[in-house]
Design a protein around this motif. Structure first.
Motif, mmCIF file in Angstrom:
data_model
loop_
_atom_site.group_PDB
_atom_site.id
_atom_site.type_symbol
_atom_site.label_atom_id
_atom_site.label_comp_id
_atom_site.label_asym_id
_atom_site.label_seq_id
_atom_site.Cartn_x
_atom_site.Cartn_y
_atom_site.Cartn_z
ATOM 1 N N PHE A 13 169.008 126.416 66.637
ATOM 2 C CA PHE A 13 169.719 125.245 65.997
ATOM 3 C C PHE A 13 170.902 125.221 65.489
ATOM 4 O O PHE A 13 171.605 124.462 65.218
ATOM 5 N N ILE A 14 171.219 126.646 64.992
ATOM 6 C CA ILE A 14 172.494 126.803 64.331
ATOM 7 C C ILE A 14 173.604 127.931 65.004
ATOM 8 O O ILE A 14 172.955 129.030 65.168
ATOM 9 N N LEU A 19 176.480 125.778 71.245
ATOM 10 C CA LEU A 19 178.093 125.446 70.505
ATOM 11 C C LEU A 19 179.049 126.261 71.217
ATOM 12 O O LEU A 19 180.299 125.599 71.288
ATOM 13 N N ALA A 39 181.023 119.376 61.103
ATOM 14 C CA ALA A 39 179.845 118.626 60.961
ATOM 15 C C ALA A 39 180.106 117.063 61.217
ATOM 16 O O ALA A 39 179.335 116.476 61.860
ATOM 17 N N GLY A 174 179.039 114.567 64.148
ATOM 18 C CA GLY A 174 179.714 115.662 64.827
ATOM 19 C C GLY A 174 180.904 115.634 64.870
ATOM 20 O O GLY A 174 181.556 114.383 64.704
ATOM 21 N N ASP A 193 181.671 128.165 57.735
ATOM 22 C CA ASP A 193 180.446 128.747 57.506
ATOM 23 C C ASP A 193 180.293 129.759 56.329
ATOM 24 O O ASP A 193 180.152 131.110 56.634
ATOM 25 N N ASN A 208 179.652 124.817 54.114
ATOM 26 C CA ASN A 208 178.587 124.485 55.273
ATOM 27 C C ASN A 208 179.177 123.411 56.003
ATOM 28 O O ASN A 208 179.147 122.008 55.609
ATOM 29 N N ARG A 210 179.124 122.881 59.810
ATOM 30 C CA ARG A 210 178.979 123.222 61.255
ATOM 31 C C ARG A 210 178.365 122.160 61.946
ATOM 32 O O ARG A 210 177.781 121.430 61.515
ATOM 33 N N ASP A 212 175.590 120.904 64.574
ATOM 34 C CA ASP A 212 174.526 121.342 65.183
ATOM 35 C C ASP A 212 174.466 121.739 66.477
ATOM 36 O O ASP A 212 175.019 121.052 67.263
ATOM 37 N N ASN A 213 173.788 122.766 66.475
ATOM 38 C CA ASN A 213 173.743 123.355 68.104
ATOM 39 C C ASN A 213 173.140 122.154 69.172
ATOM 40 O O ASN A 213 173.432 122.096 70.150
ATOM 41 N N LEU A 214 172.042 121.327 68.458
ATOM 42 C CA LEU A 214 171.389 120.715 69.273
ATOM 43 C C LEU A 214 172.404 119.400 69.973
ATOM 44 O O LEU A 214 172.564 119.068 71.127
ATOM 45 N N GLN A 215 173.482 119.124 68.686
ATOM 46 C CA GLN A 215 174.390 117.869 69.077
ATOM 47 C C GLN A 215 175.355 118.597 70.163
ATOM 48 O O GLN A 215 175.819 117.908 71.004
#
Ligand code: PLP
Length: 348
Positions: A13-14, A19, A39, A174, A193, A208, A210, A212-215
């Motif tokens: 996820f992160i 990423l 973000a 994103g 981060d 914060n 970042r 998202d890893n999913l994005q």
């Protein structure tokens, strides 16, 4: 769905490998030394300004025909946005930038609007003469080039948005920051981060911010077909241009041209019409959706932000005339013909 399931099944996820892969792909695509997923496009600007040392007491020159986020990012690092006119191609006007420079000016922040890159040579000359840095808001211009160089890679840093409606859109919010400067890169890495370095130690104040890893996984996947999408957007822009160029009342954006300094990617197709509101209603009645970007208001025309005394006549005239035609890769040739014929019928 398979891609999303894969990310979920890895619990990634992160700050994970998707990423890292996206950042590496973005670097290659842009031909730039550093890229960081963050973000969103607004926070990308805030991070870039902070990393460049822009803050309290500084002024930053911004085009008023931009999204409020450009000016807001300046406000949120404690500096003052100074709003200036846009030129015939809706981009920041270099002459207006020159006139706006004061002893407090620290940066020029051009918006690479609608998928076009501003005249970066003229802006760089002004920056050099006055000891200023350039930070590009390239939220709308991934893939756009000026004299062969990518939007976002001219200044000290450049920023992108991957909001769903953007050229490269993810499934939520994103953004990214790119830079060729090692010190700026180090700061962005830490700021996004919580100030943590590669060993996980906090070494400075951070936040914060970042991606998202999913994005990132979604963006990696969409990047594979991105160049084809740009080709299609340019085809649509050419078709609009050829069909509408002789209508006297309409001012079109510059068309795609092979030998031009500008390689435009048409995030939006924004024209001007003296009968804008009538045209918009007529097109709506015929089932064609159009958009007046940002509600037809430049940033200095927004109430409550403290720009009540600012007058920018050229921009104000244009914002009462701007209209964006449909521009996306799901448009078929038949759709484009229908849109053009409907506009012609309106003027007939
Ligand atoms: C010119 C411009 N700057 C900044 C932004 C902000 O990007 P985001 O919505 O990802 O924060 C946008 C996006 O709408 C934009 O169009």
């Amino acid at each position: 769905m398979a891609l999303i399931r894969d990310v979920l099944s890895r619990g990634a996820f992160i700050l994970q490998k998707d990423l890292e892969e996206f950042e590496s792909n973005l670097k290659s695509f842009q031909n730039v030394k550093h890229a960081f997923g963050v973000a969103d496009g607004t926070n990308a600007l805030i991070l870039a300004l902070r990393a460049a040392g822009v803050g309290t007491g500084h002024e930053v020159i911004v085009c008023s025909h931009t999204y409020v986020a450009t000016a807001a990012s300046v406000h949120f690092v404690g500096a003052t946005p100074v709003l200036v006119e846009c030129g015939y191609d809706h981009m920041i006007e270099p002459k207006a930038v020159e006139q706006a420079v004061t002893r407090r000016t620290r940066a020029i922040m051009p918006t690479q609007l609608n998928g076009r890159t501003a005249d970066m040579e003229a802006l760089q000359r002004i920056a050099d003469r006055n000891g200023l840095v350039i930070i590009e808001d390239a939220a709308q211009a991934l893939g756009s080039r000026y004299k062969g160089k990518h939007a976002g890679t001219f200044g000290l840093a450049g920023t992108f948005s991957f909001y769903p409606a953007k050229l490269l859109g993810c499934f939520g919010d994103g953004g990214a920051v790119v830079t060729n400067d090692d010190q700026i890169a180090e700061k962005i890495y830490l700021f996004r981060d919580h100030g943590r370095n590669k060993d996980g130690e906090v070494v400075t104040w951070g936040t914060n911010c970042r991606l998202d890893n999913l994005q990132a996984a979604v963006l990696n996947w969409k990047l594979k077909t991105f160049e084809k999408e740009i080709v299609r957007r340019r085809e649509i822009a050419s078709a609009y241009h050829n069909a509408l160029k002789d209508i006297e009342d309409i001012v079109l954006p510059p068309p795609p041209m092979k030998d031009s300094d500008h390689f435009d990617v048409y995030q939006n197709y924004e024209l001007e019409s003296s009968r804008r509101d009538e045209l918009k209603s007529y097109l709506a009645e015929q089932g064609i959706g159009t958009i007046i970007q940002w509600g037809g208001k430049a940033v200095h025309q927004l109430k409550g932000l403290g720009f009540e005394k600012v007058r920018l006549p050229a921009t104000e005239k244009m914002t009462s005339r701007f209209l964006m035609l449909p521009m996306h890769t799901a448009l078929t040739d038949q759709d484009v013909d229908y849109i053009c014929q409907t506009i012609q019928r309106f003027y007939d």
